[in-house]
Design a protein around this motif. Structure first.
Motif, short mmCIF file in Angstrom:
data_model
loop_
_atom_site.label_atom_id
_atom_site.label_comp_id
_atom_site.label_asym_id
_atom_site.label_seq_id
_atom_site.Cartn_x
_atom_site.Cartn_y
_atom_site.Cartn_z
N LEU A 175 -1.60 4.92 10.21
CA LEU A 175 -1.83 6.35 10.34
C LEU A 175 -1.65 6.89 12.04
N TYR A 177 -6.25 11.39 3.55
CA TYR A 177 -5.24 10.47 2.87
C TYR A 177 -5.89 9.89 1.76
N ASP A 178 -4.99 9.39 0.83
CA ASP A 178 -5.52 8.49 -0.34
C ASP A 178 -4.59 7.27 -0.05
N VAL A 179 -5.09 6.16 -0.42
CA VAL A 179 -4.49 4.87 -0.09
C VAL A 179 -4.42 4.29 -1.54
N LEU A 197 -2.82 -0.94 8.56
CA LEU A 197 -3.12 0.22 8.12
C LEU A 197 -3.39 1.28 8.84
N THR A 228 4.04 10.91 2.89
CA THR A 228 4.05 9.71 1.89
C THR A 228 4.51 8.39 2.69
N VAL A 246 -12.52 5.55 6.95
CA VAL A 246 -11.91 4.93 5.76
C VAL A 246 -12.92 4.35 4.80
N LYS A 250 -6.25 3.74 -6.84
CA LYS A 250 -6.66 4.14 -5.43
C LYS A 250 -7.62 3.41 -5.15
N GLN A 285 -0.86 11.69 2.17
CA GLN A 285 -1.57 12.65 2.82
C GLN A 285 -1.73 13.83 2.10
N LEU A 339 0.62 -1.27 0.15
CA LEU A 339 0.12 0.04 -0.18
C LEU A 339 0.86 1.15 -0.05
N THR A 340 0.39 2.32 -0.68
CA THR A 340 1.16 3.56 -0.54
C THR A 340 0.04 4.68 0.00
N ILE A 341 0.29 5.40 1.02
CA ILE A 341 -0.55 6.14 1.62
C ILE A 341 0.06 7.62 1.42
#
Length: 311
Positions: free
Chosen positions: A262, A60-62, A258, A240, A95, A69, A41, A37-39
């Motif tokens: 956060l 945030y986008d995950v 996850l 990130t 989420v 996404k 902000q 996963l890439t998170i």
């Protein structure tokens, strides 16, 4: 040898599971078969132009390993506690799963975090008792209510800082719905107690995901890749992260990891203007922060001003 993630395998029906709305089990189906996963902000412009004086809710986008996404995360918190107590304020994080166009199509989970003032009045001090310990609870689906006081009957587990906070190694214990410890997150690298400040420009900050004494995953606070991202980090809290884990790990465990990532962001990387500040009539450069037993100590260089001039 550095830890390397297993290769993800396609899971039949994964998209169909992910597009289902409502409950946490269906919403978390987007994590099935996922191994990375890439998170990211999002930049809050009002917070940026005010240099953090007007604290805004985080979002945030995950993204999954295919850079698609799959979730958006939105903070729910009170304006007063956010402006006065951030980043240790009481909050909840909702989420939401999204479709390929980025539209919300259902709830995945809610993360509830008690903060300072009434819930955890000693957060930021030595981690000697429960009132000082950072923690979150993970709930299936979208749960509405007062942040920090959401109903816990249907929880999927959570994460909590241990007593003494891991001493000089930032640590989070991960728990399942029955309260049993199922994993642990520990800061890695050669100097696990050092993070933030100017080191964010040139160093990734690694965290190891441990289970039964073995590393099964990794979390990385990533350094800026270009000047644009470096400027965003300098003047905002936008960060990130990447997270890697086995593709066959249960989706509930991936969800807890996850959520813990956060929490790490709020604990260590939400400090306003963490690189430099105006102090004693001069400029103070924050070289790095040092962690010890739940407390954070900035290591600064005073460039000018003050009674003694340059320090």
């Amino acid at each position: 040898m550095a830890w390397a993630p297993p290769v993800a395998q396609a899971v039949p029906g994964q998209m169909q599971m992910g597009m289902m709305g409502g409950g946490g089990g269906a919403g978390l189906g987007r994590l099935a078969g996922c191994n990375k996963l890439t998170i990211q902000q999002k930049v809050q412009m009002l917070e940026a132009v005010s240099m953090g004086c007007i604290e805004q809710p985080n979002s945030y986008d995950v993204f999954d390993q295919n850079n698609q996404k799959i979730f958006v995360v939105e903070e729910k918190s009170g304006q007063l506690t956010r402006c006065c107590c951030a980043p240790d304020h009481t909050l909840s994080l909702q989420v939401h799963q999204v479709d390929p166009m980025g539209n919300k199509v259902g709830g995945a989970m809610t993360i509830d975090r008690p903060g300072c003032v009434f819930d955890k009045p000693c957060i930021g001090n030595a981690a000697l008792m429960d009132a000082c310990l950072q923690e979150i609870t993970v709930l299936p689906g979208i749960v509405e209510g007062d942040p920090g006081d959401l109903p816990k009957q249907m929880q999927m587990g959570g994460a909590k800082m241990p007593t003494l906070g891991g001493c000089t190694t930032p640590t989070l214990d991960i728990f399942d719905a029955q309260g049993a410890e199922v994993a642990k997150i520990e800061a890695g690298g050669t100097c696990p107690s050092v993070f933030g400040g100017c080191t964010e420009f040139c160093c990734d900050q690694p965290y190891n995901v441990m289970m039964n004494g073995q590393q099964i995953g990794a979390i990385t606070k990533m350094k800026p890749k270009n000047m644009e991202s470096a400027m965003a980090e300098m003047f905002t809290d936008a960060d990130t992260f990447s997270m890697e884990f086995p593709p066959d790990l249960p989706v509930e465990q991936k969800a807890r990891l996850l959520a813990s990532l956060l929490l790490l962001d709020y604990m260590f990387f939400e400090r306003d203007v963490d690189f430099c500040s105006m102090e004693n009539g001069g400029i103070a450069i924050n070289v790095c922060n040092v962690y010890c037993m739940g407390m954070i100590f900035p290591c600064k260089i005073q460039m000018s001003g003050g009674e003694g001039g340059e320090n």
